[in-house]
Design an enzyme around this catalytic site. Structure first.
Site, PDB file in Angstrom:
ATOM      1  N   GLU A  79      -3.266 -11.840  39.450  1.00  0.00           N
ATOM      2  CA  GLU A  79      -2.457 -12.347  38.333  1.00  0.00           C
ATOM      3  C   GLU A  79      -2.064 -13.798  38.607  1.00  0.00           C
ATOM      4  OE1 GLU A  79       1.180 -10.908  35.469  1.00  0.00           O
ATOM      5  OE2 GLU A  79       1.451 -10.654  37.606  1.00  0.00           O
ATOM      6  N   GLY A 118       6.735 -12.697  45.024  1.00  0.00           N
ATOM      7  CA  GLY A 118       7.573 -11.698  45.701  1.00  0.00           C
ATOM      8  C   GLY A 118       6.812 -10.398  45.839  1.00  0.00           C
ATOM      9  N   MET A 138       3.450  -7.867  43.513  1.00  0.00           N
ATOM     10  CA  MET A 138       2.487  -7.821  42.407  1.00  0.00           C
ATOM     11  C   MET A 138       2.205  -6.372  42.042  1.00  0.00           C
ATOM     12  SD  MET A 138       0.567  -9.174  40.218  1.00  0.00           S
ATOM     13  CE  MET A 138      -0.373  -8.148  39.105  1.00  0.00           C
ATOM     14  N   GLU A 139       2.305  -6.102  40.733  1.00  0.00           N
ATOM     15  CA  GLU A 139       2.317  -4.729  40.237  1.00  0.00           C
ATOM     16  C   GLU A 139       0.948  -4.098  40.042  1.00  0.00           C
ATOM     17  OE1 GLU A 139       2.493  -7.406  36.456  1.00  0.00           O
ATOM     18  OE2 GLU A 139       3.264  -7.476  38.488  1.00  0.00           O
ATOM     19  N   ASN A 140      -0.078  -4.483  40.830  1.00  0.00           N
ATOM     20  CA  ASN A 140      -1.405  -3.889  40.644  1.00  0.00           C
ATOM     21  C   ASN A 140      -1.282  -2.382  40.409  1.00  0.00           C
ATOM     22  OD1 ASN A 140      -2.507  -6.470  41.681  1.00  0.00           O
ATOM     23  ND2 ASN A 140      -1.694  -5.706  43.610  1.00  0.00           N
ATOM     24  N   GLU A 191       8.556  -3.709  40.099  1.00  0.00           N
ATOM     25  CA  GLU A 191       7.096  -3.512  40.131  1.00  0.00           C
ATOM     26  C   GLU A 191       6.702  -2.162  39.538  1.00  0.00           C
ATOM     27  OE1 GLU A 191       5.497  -6.165  40.657  1.00  0.00           O
ATOM     28  OE2 GLU A 191       7.281  -7.163  41.418  1.00  0.00           O
ATOM     29  N   HIS A 216       6.552  -2.020  35.811  1.00  0.00           N
ATOM     30  CA  HIS A 216       5.295  -2.567  35.281  1.00  0.00           C
ATOM     31  C   HIS A 216       4.206  -1.500  35.142  1.00  0.00           C
ATOM     32  CE1 HIS A 216       6.015  -6.819  34.961  1.00  0.00           C
ATOM     33  NE2 HIS A 216       6.317  -6.983  36.233  1.00  0.00           N
ATOM     34  N   GLU A 223       7.418  -9.326  32.033  1.00  0.00           N
ATOM     35  CA  GLU A 223       8.363  -9.741  33.073  1.00  0.00           C
ATOM     36  C   GLU A 223       9.829  -9.577  32.657  1.00  0.00           C
ATOM     37  OE1 GLU A 223       7.315  -9.821  35.800  1.00  0.00           O
ATOM     38  OE2 GLU A 223       5.234 -10.406  35.709  1.00  0.00           O
TER      39      GLU A 223
END
Length: 874
Positions: free
Chosen positions: A145, A278, A280-282, A315, A318, A337
């Site tokens: 991202e 900080g 990442m919401e994979n 996260e 998301h 976000e």
């Protein structure tokens, strides 16, 4: 028609053409983690040719596509087509594949072989370095991202091109390899193993993830049997237990809140040593900085614990809001976000009600209000015309203003109506894409309120209003204008959900302020004070006339206002003072009303204001500096004394956070008693890291005291801190030290610190923590250092958002128009789309400071107010 197109026609476009769309990616990756750090890959993409074309246009960047590896085979034909031309357009990050004949419409398979490098840029498919048994090793990690999946494999790298992913990895046998889905099959082949991962549900490319390295893990199950794991460096698995517990409870909470179960069969969360953001919401494989996932009972502070809980909740939000339902284009980033930021507080409040996080949420709102009061701000829904512009909008507007207007809307519609609407929205757009209007339409249907009309004024235009208010003839007169920190008057107009209470929280009113001017009848509402924006749920400022302001000051002194309203009155006054709409003496008088304040969020805000005021007075009226410092010391010292240096049995989470902040600010203000005690405890800690004299919550105060007393002829504090830094393997400890190093009053020491930040001892992701701590004495040397090192900084950090922090942290505290012009001039020939907005905002902040300094110089009553209040030490 796609038939007549040539290669040239695809260049310089914001979006990819959609005459060929991906359905399923079958992706093979083989990373080489030895010193070469290359990776090889191949992808077969099942596509749908929806219009006759000789071209396939997709994203690729920094990849070498192998000649002879590209082909297309239609499902309806046995013939394999080879391209006549493959053009890589690096400035647009696209790959144009041209065939001699028209591709038949319908399904087909596009095959591409490629190679790339695992860089250290913390984006795309990159390498992170860790130590195992004293030996440095590489791990391979992805961060896609907003638009960096194209650096790992050729793809349609835009959120609206959702597809399924089947991933295969070939990696060294001894390593752990993870992706979004569980492994379905594993084959050993000597020193290598091949892992085949289950096909994913439909998702956007920016959510695909791969991690390969050495890890330990802890695991647990949610109530419906989903396995959750926290992976971290070998030997650190105990530090993952707190995040694991938060994750399991949060998944259960969100399942109920969104009325949709967690969509994947497992959830992995991984701590990565080198990580730009900080977290990442994979989908199903969330990656984090170590500071945002790991918690060490012995060496982490209460604030670290809260950060882990809030980031994990953000996260995981998301997984529904962003991953299951995805924004259609980056213009709608705030949907992801803003919502995740807001919902993370909902989760933290549910799990830890004693933390009072909704009061703390006001610091999020304040960050949004600060940035949005700049002329160089941007609307929540912002036009994006090139991939390089996306990084800069991961900012306080998308996250914090976004979250704040959601809270305002929830307050206006009511919590239950709002939740029902959100659940309907998630169900309706699951596995697809949505725009901002889609959310408004669902909420409007659910509530019967004019949501789109109200909210468009908040998301489509930048800025927000200040509502000026006065009492006249039994009526409340309101007037809205756009608020700008420069003091200028903007032209925006909003539909403002106004709330107010009169003399008590039992007498409340709410209405929509749709016009510039309005009057409200106060019949039956009698009280000694009136407070607008009750509980601070609205994203606007209030400017009270003298009579109403004095009533509120009395309400604060007599403890009639709740914490969020005490915070709001102060923050509005501070912002109006910054915009030169009030003078500093009136702000100082108001601050004196907070002499018995003990609530964490309010006191923390006063601390932030005090440091800003002190730095401005140092430039505007140095003769008053000592008095101002004495005033603030008098404000903080009684409560700091009450809390003491040592944790008390059974004290609350916020007491622990407040102790650290109060002792830190007293050190920064030069309070001799605090500094002496801090140094005594610091020296004991340097000799024995397990001493109970310096628990994690008070360490930063001691570190700052050590640097306050460091100069070029006595560097012992600096040297001791570096020793602690080098001997610690906890990221939170290293970050705490970096944040304190810049507080020496000696510019030559500050320069030494800045040069240390660029050494290999500081991870690239952490340098900005050191910059954030540079004090006023160090700002000139920091600016010269930035200019001298700009080429290196630009080359090293220039391809991600961290570069913007170098600019903002170093230049924004200047207070003269000359400096503003100098900064503008320096960057005039060095601007790129990825930093243009930050430069504009930073220069504007300097001019705002300059106006403020001029206003302080002209404030005739400031000296009297300061003398009167500082003599009594409040």
């Amino acid at each position: 028609m796609a038939l007549e197109q040539s290669v040239e026609q695809f260049k310089g476009k914001a979006r990819l053409p959609d005459f060929v769309v991906p359905k399923v990616y079958d992706l093979f990756l083989k990373p080489d983690l030895s010193s070469s750090c290359k990776f090889a890959g191949a992808v077969q993409i099942a596509v749908d040719v929806v219009a006759a074309t000789r071209f396939v246009v997709l994203n690729a960047s920094d990849l070498a596509v192998e000649d002879g590896s590209v082909s297309f085979k239609a499902k309806s034909s046995s013939q394999v087509l080879r391209p006549v031309n493959i053009v890589s357009v690096e400035e647009d990050e696209i790959l144009i594949i041209q065939f001699s004949e028209v591709l038949p419409t319908g399904e087909g398979i596009l095959s591409i072989g490629f190679q790339g490098t695992l860089t250290d840029k913390m984006k795309g498919f990159y390498r992170s370095v860790y130590e195992h048994n004293g030996e440095k090793k590489n791990m391979a990690v992805t961060q896609f991202e907003p638009a960096d999946a194209r650096r790992c494999f050729p793809c349609w790298d835009e959120p609206s091109f959702k597809a399924k992913f089947k991933i295969t990895l070939e990696v060294p046998s001894e390593l752990v390899a993870l992706s979004n889905m569980p492994v379905t099959e594993e084959k050993q082949n000597g020193s290598l193993k091949t892992l085949y991962f289950q096909e994913s549900p439909i998702m956007s490319t920016y959510l695909v993830a791969v991690v390969v390295g050495m890890f330990d893990y802890v695991e647990a199950q949610t109530t419906d049997g989903t396995t959750v794991r926290v992976y971290c460096q070998v030997g650190k698995s105990n530090q993952g237990k707190f995040a694991l517990d938060v994750a399991v409870k949060t998944l259960d909470l969100y399942k109920d809140y969104f009325a949709v179960p967690y969509p994947l069969p497992k959830l992995d969360m991984v701590a990565i040593p080198d990580f730009a953001a900080g977290a990442m919401e994979n989908y199903g494989l969330v990656t984090y900085r170590e500071t945002a996932l790991l918690f060490d009972d012995r060496h982490s502070a209460a604030s670290n614990k809260q950060r882990v809980a809030v980031v994990v909740a953000h996260e995981l939000a998301h997984q529904w809001f962003g991953n299951l339902v995805t924004m259609e284009w980056w213009t709608h980033l705030w949907l992801n976000e803003g919502f995740a930021t807001w919902v993370s507080y909902l989760s933290a409040d549910s799990l830890f009600p004693e933390w009072n996080v909704w009061t703390q949420f006001l610091s999020e709102s304040t960050s949004g209000l600060r940035l949005d009061a700049l002329d160089g701000s941007h609307p929540i829904e912002v036009e994006i015309n090139h991939a390089s512009e996306i990084d800069e909008i991961f900012d306080e507007i998308s996250y914090r203003k976004g979250a704040s207007v959601i809270r305002m809307l929830q307050s206006y519609l009511g919590a239950e109506t709002f939740q029902r609407g959100l659940a309907s929205y998630v169900k309706k757009f699951a596995y697809s894409n949505a725009k901002t209007e889609d959310l408004w339409a669902v909420l409007e249907e659910e509530s019967g309120e004019p949501v789109k009309k109200v909210m468009s004024s908040w998301t489509k235009q930048q800025g927000y209003p200040v509502v000026s208010v006065k009492k006249s003839d039994g009526k409340l007169e309101l007037n809205q204008t756009q608020f700008l920190s420069s003091g200028a008057t903007g032209s925006g107009q909003w539909i403002v959900p106004v709330t107010f209470c009169c003399g008590s929280y039992d007498a409340q009113k709410k209405f929509l302020l749709e016009d510039v001017h309005s009057k409200v009848d106060l019949t039956g509402l009698n009280g000694s004070w009136i407070k607008l924006n009750t509980n601070q749920t609205g994203f606007y400022r209030v400017n009270y006339d003298d009579e109403l302001a004095s009533g509120l000051k009395f309400a604060i002194e007599s403890k009639q206002l709740i914490a969020s309203d005490r915070y709001g009155v102060l923050d509005d006054s501070y912002a109006l003072c910054m915009a030169c709409k009030q003078n500093l003496s009136s702000l100082i008088s108001l601050l004196a009303a907070y002499r018995e304040e003990s609530e964490y969020t309010v006191l923390s805000h006063i601390i932030g204001i005090s440091l800003k005021v002190v730095s401005l007075v140092a430039d505007a009226a140095p003769e008053l500096l000592r008095g101002i410092k004495e005033f603030f010391i008098g404000l903080f010292e009684p409560f700091a004394s009450k809390l003491g240096w040592d944790p008390k049995e059974g004290e609350g989470h916020s007491d622990a956070m407040l102790r650290g902040e109060l002792l830190t600010v007293l050190s920064e203000l030069g309070h001799t008693v605090t500094i002496n005690e801090a140094l005594k405890r610091f020296n004991a800690f340097v000799e024995d890291r397990d001493t109970p004299l310096l628990p994690p919550d008070t360490r930063k105060a001691a570190y700052i005291a050590a640097m306050q007393t460091t100069n070029s002829s006595n560097k012992s504090g600096f040297e001791s801190l570096l020793r602690v830094y080098r001997e610690s393997d906890l990221s939170q400890e290293k970050v705490r030290i970096l944040g304190a190093l810049g507080s020496s009053p000696d510019p030559t020491v500050v320069l030494e610190v800045l040069n240390f930040l660029l050494t290999s001892e500081v991870r690239n992701q952490d340098v900005v923590h050191g910059l954030g701590g540079i004090n006023i004495e160090g700002r000139d040397v920091a600016w010269t250092w930035l200019k001298d090192n700009w080429d290196y900084i630009s080359k090293t950090w220039g391809s991600g958002f961290l570069i913007t922090r170098f600019i903002a942290y170093i230049v924004s505290s200047f207070t003269s128009n000359e400096k503003g012009n100098e900064v503008e001039e320096f960057f005039a020939t060095r601007t790129k789309p990825s930093i243009a907005r930050t430069i504009k905002q930073s220069v504007e902040r300097i001019h705002i400071n300059a106006n403020w300094v001029r206003s302080i110089k002209n404030d005739k009553s400031l000296g009297d107010v300061v003398n009167q209040l500082s003599v009594h030490k409040v």
